[in-house]
Structure formats: C-alpha cells, structure tokens
Design a protein around this motif. Structure first.
Motif, short mmCIF file in Angstrom:
data_model
loop_
_atom_site.label_atom_id
_atom_site.label_comp_id
_atom_site.label_asym_id
_atom_site.label_seq_id
_atom_site.Cartn_x
_atom_site.Cartn_y
_atom_site.Cartn_z
N ALA A 20 28.85 51.69 39.21
CA ALA A 20 29.63 50.54 39.70
C ALA A 20 28.94 49.24 39.31
O ALA A 20 27.72 49.19 39.21
CB ALA A 20 29.78 50.63 41.21
N LYS A 22 27.35 45.39 39.39
CA LYS A 22 26.61 44.51 40.30
C LYS A 22 26.50 43.13 39.66
O LYS A 22 26.16 43.01 38.49
CB LYS A 22 25.20 45.06 40.57
N GLY A 47 26.38 48.08 35.47
CA GLY A 47 27.74 48.60 35.51
C GLY A 47 28.23 49.11 34.18
O GLY A 47 27.90 48.56 33.13
N SER A 96 35.23 38.34 41.14
CA SER A 96 35.14 39.79 41.34
C SER A 96 35.08 40.47 39.98
O SER A 96 35.65 40.00 39.00
CB SER A 96 36.35 40.31 42.12
N ILE A 98 35.28 44.52 38.33
CA ILE A 98 35.70 45.88 38.68
C ILE A 98 35.64 46.78 37.45
O ILE A 98 35.87 46.33 36.32
CB ILE A 98 37.14 45.87 39.27
N GLU A 100 35.93 51.45 36.64
CA GLU A 100 36.50 52.66 37.21
C GLU A 100 35.62 53.28 38.30
O GLU A 100 36.07 54.18 39.02
CB GLU A 100 36.75 53.69 36.10
N ASN A 101 34.40 52.73 38.46
CA ASN A 101 33.48 53.29 39.45
C ASN A 101 33.32 52.43 40.70
O ASN A 101 32.65 52.84 41.66
CB ASN A 101 32.11 53.50 38.82
N GLY A 102 33.89 51.22 40.70
CA GLY A 102 33.78 50.37 41.88
C GLY A 102 33.95 48.91 41.55
O GLY A 102 34.40 48.53 40.45
N LEU A 103 33.58 48.05 42.50
CA LEU A 103 33.71 46.61 42.29
C LEU A 103 32.59 45.89 43.01
O LEU A 103 31.93 46.43 43.90
CB LEU A 103 35.07 46.10 42.76
N ASP A 104 32.40 44.61 42.63
CA ASP A 104 31.46 43.72 43.31
C ASP A 104 32.07 42.33 43.30
O ASP A 104 32.93 42.01 42.47
CB ASP A 104 30.09 43.71 42.61
#
Length: 320
Positions: A20, A22, A47, A96, A98, A100-104
């Motif tokens: 994800a 960062k 990421g 933000s 993003i 496919e594994n997450g977001l920050d």
C-alpha cells in the motif's frame, strides 16, 4: 560509487510489489500572504505501481482546469500549484494516493492573510509628530486608516475627549477601513486635541494630534498657493485597502487648480482615478489598493501667481 547508489535506489523501488502507498507528511498549517504563490508536494515514498493521485479542497475535488490551480502528476508524486493566492483560497487541502493494495492521505490547512483574522485594529501612523499647526481660515483634513485587523470596524472622532458629531463646517466620511474628518475655515476656537479611535470586538487603536491655529490665512491678491505638507514622506498600506490622499491649501489667492502625478511624470486623469477637487483641497481616492499603486504621488497646485507641490510615497504590501 554514484552508479552503485543509483542502481540500489532503482532496485529498492522495484521490490515494493503488493504494498500500500505511503505519503511524505504535510506541514499541518501553512500561512501565506495574499497575492503570493504556493506549491504543495504530494510524494509517495512507498507503494507498488501504478499510483493514482487526487487533490481536494475542503473535501471537494480540485479541477485541474482552473487558471490559478495547476496540478502536475508523475509516477511517484503530484504537485499542486496555487498562483495569485486570495483570501477565499483559505481552507483544508488534502492529497490522496491509491493503488490496488490500499490508500494514504495527507492534508494541510492554508490560512491566507491580507487583513489579519481575529485581530484588534492597527492604524497607519500617518503623522510624524503630534503637534500640528495651520493658519486661520484654512481647512483641516485628518485621515484615519486601518493597516490591519478584523472587520467590521467602528470609527469615532473626538475633540478634547468629546465625540464629534458633525456641524455646518465639518464632515465625517467613513468607508470600510478608513475615515476622513474635514473641518472648514478653521479659527482659534478650533484649537485642541483631535483624536480618531477605531475599534472592533478584539480591541482598539488611537491616533491624535494637537492643533494650533495661527495668524490669518493669506488668500490675498498676488499670492501664490502654499500647500500643507503630507503628514509623512512614506505611507505603508495593505493590499485591497481603501485610502484617501488629501492635498490641502495653507494660503494663496483663488481660484486655485490642482493636478496629481505619479512617479513625477504620469499625470493622473479622472477617467483612471477618482479625484475630488474643491476650492482649497483635492483628494485622490483609492477604492481598492493593489501592488501597481505603489509609487510616488505628487500634488501640484497653481494659480495665476505661481505654483507649489508636495510628494509622498505609497508602499502597498500583501502583509503588513
């Protein structure tokens, strides 16, 4: 050594698969003066690719097509540039990222300062000394101008501690952040302490002069005009403020004619500037100051027997 370090950097980026993103931390609070520019950098230090960036103001997506908002996005970072910052640009800005594994997400609060927020008023110190002398029969013109502070303001004028309410010879003109007091055809009974008090809900500020009236005003035949000097040679004002520059006659035979010049050569016309001319005074009115108004201003007066001129400099600042 340089080649080895560079290769190691590329290898390190490549192994972050299935991770994800960062983001580098934002400064939580940014204070910028009006008319400045700001660049916010949203950089992902971790990421897997591809990464998708998005910018928001107060929770709403920022349109990249805006003239003053420009977004430049690369594979690992995105820049938001805000040009010609205005008061309404204050707010919460967030970025933000993003995959496919997450977001920050990171955010920063921008505060734009022109006139200060939640602050007591501060008056422009227009008078280099508090003792002021004028001749009998002349017109007294006093200006009270706010340099910074929170609106709305309340202006009050006093003579020897008693509030002035106006008379057949006097007038008070108040607008937004300035107030102008005019007393015509003064005599010895008008001598005393004149003060301006400006207040808001956070505090107040005060300016005063001690007026002495001397002799007779010399509006005689064969008398060239003599101008009262500007209070100080350099006046600093806030951008977007209103201001009146007054040019008054101390003595001289009428009729008297006035002209205004900027930087000693450009004659100011009534089609470009608001100029109010009276028998013994002229006012140059600025409704909303901008940086282009910075310069030296000269008031020139003349009659058939001669001429006189006075000069002062205006400095317009985004933040005082």
């Amino acid at each position: 050594m340089f080649i080895l370090t560079f290769c190691l950097f590329i290898f390190t980026k490549s192994v972050y698969s299935g991770v994800a993103p960062k983001l580098t931390r934002f400064n939580p609070e940014i204070i910028q003066p009006i008319d400045s520019s700001l660049v916010l950098n949203c950089a992902a230090y971790l990421g897997s690719h591809p990464l998708r960036f998005q910018w928001f103001k107060n929770g709403l997506i920022i349109d990249n097509q805006s003239n003053r908002y420009q977004i430049d996005t690369k594979s690992d970072f995105s820049f938001l540039r805000i040009s010609d910052i205005q008061l309404n640009d204050s707010g919460n800005y967030s970025c933000s990222v993003i995959n496919e594994n997450g977001l920050d997400q990171q955010w920063s609060s921008l505060q734009v300062q022109g006139l200060m927020i939640n602050e007591s008023p501060v008056l422009v110190k227009l008078y280099s000394q508090n003792n002021h002398e004028q001749t009998k029969g002349s017109d007294l013109v006093l200006t009270c101008n706010v340099a910074k502070g929170s609106k709305p303001f309340r202006f009050q004028w006093f003579l020897n501690g008693v509030e002035i309410t106006g008379s057949s010879r006097s007038s008070i003109e108040t607008k937004d952040i300035f107030s102008l007091y005019t007393l015509r055809n003064i005599d010895s009974n008008d001598m005393g302490n004149y003060s301006c008090v400006v207040s808001n809900k956070f505090g107040f500020d005060k300016l005063w002069i001690q007026l002495t009236v001397t002799g007779l005003q010399k509006f005689y035949i064969f008398s060239k005009p003599i101008l009262n000097e500007f209070p100080i040679s350099e006046i600093r004002l806030s951008i977007n403020a209103s201001y009146i520059l007054s040019c008054t006659i101390s003595s001289g035979s009428t009729p008297i004619f006035f002209e205004w010049f900027k930087d000693d050569h450009k004659k100011l016309s009534s089609s470009e500037y608001k100029i109010d001319n009276y028998a013994t005074m002229s006012s140059l009115v600025f409704e909303s100051l901008n940086r282009n108004d910075t310069g030296s201003y000269t008031c020139n007066t003349k009659n058939v027997y001669g001429s006189d001129s006075i000069t002062t400099k205006l400095i317009i600042q985004g933040l005082i």
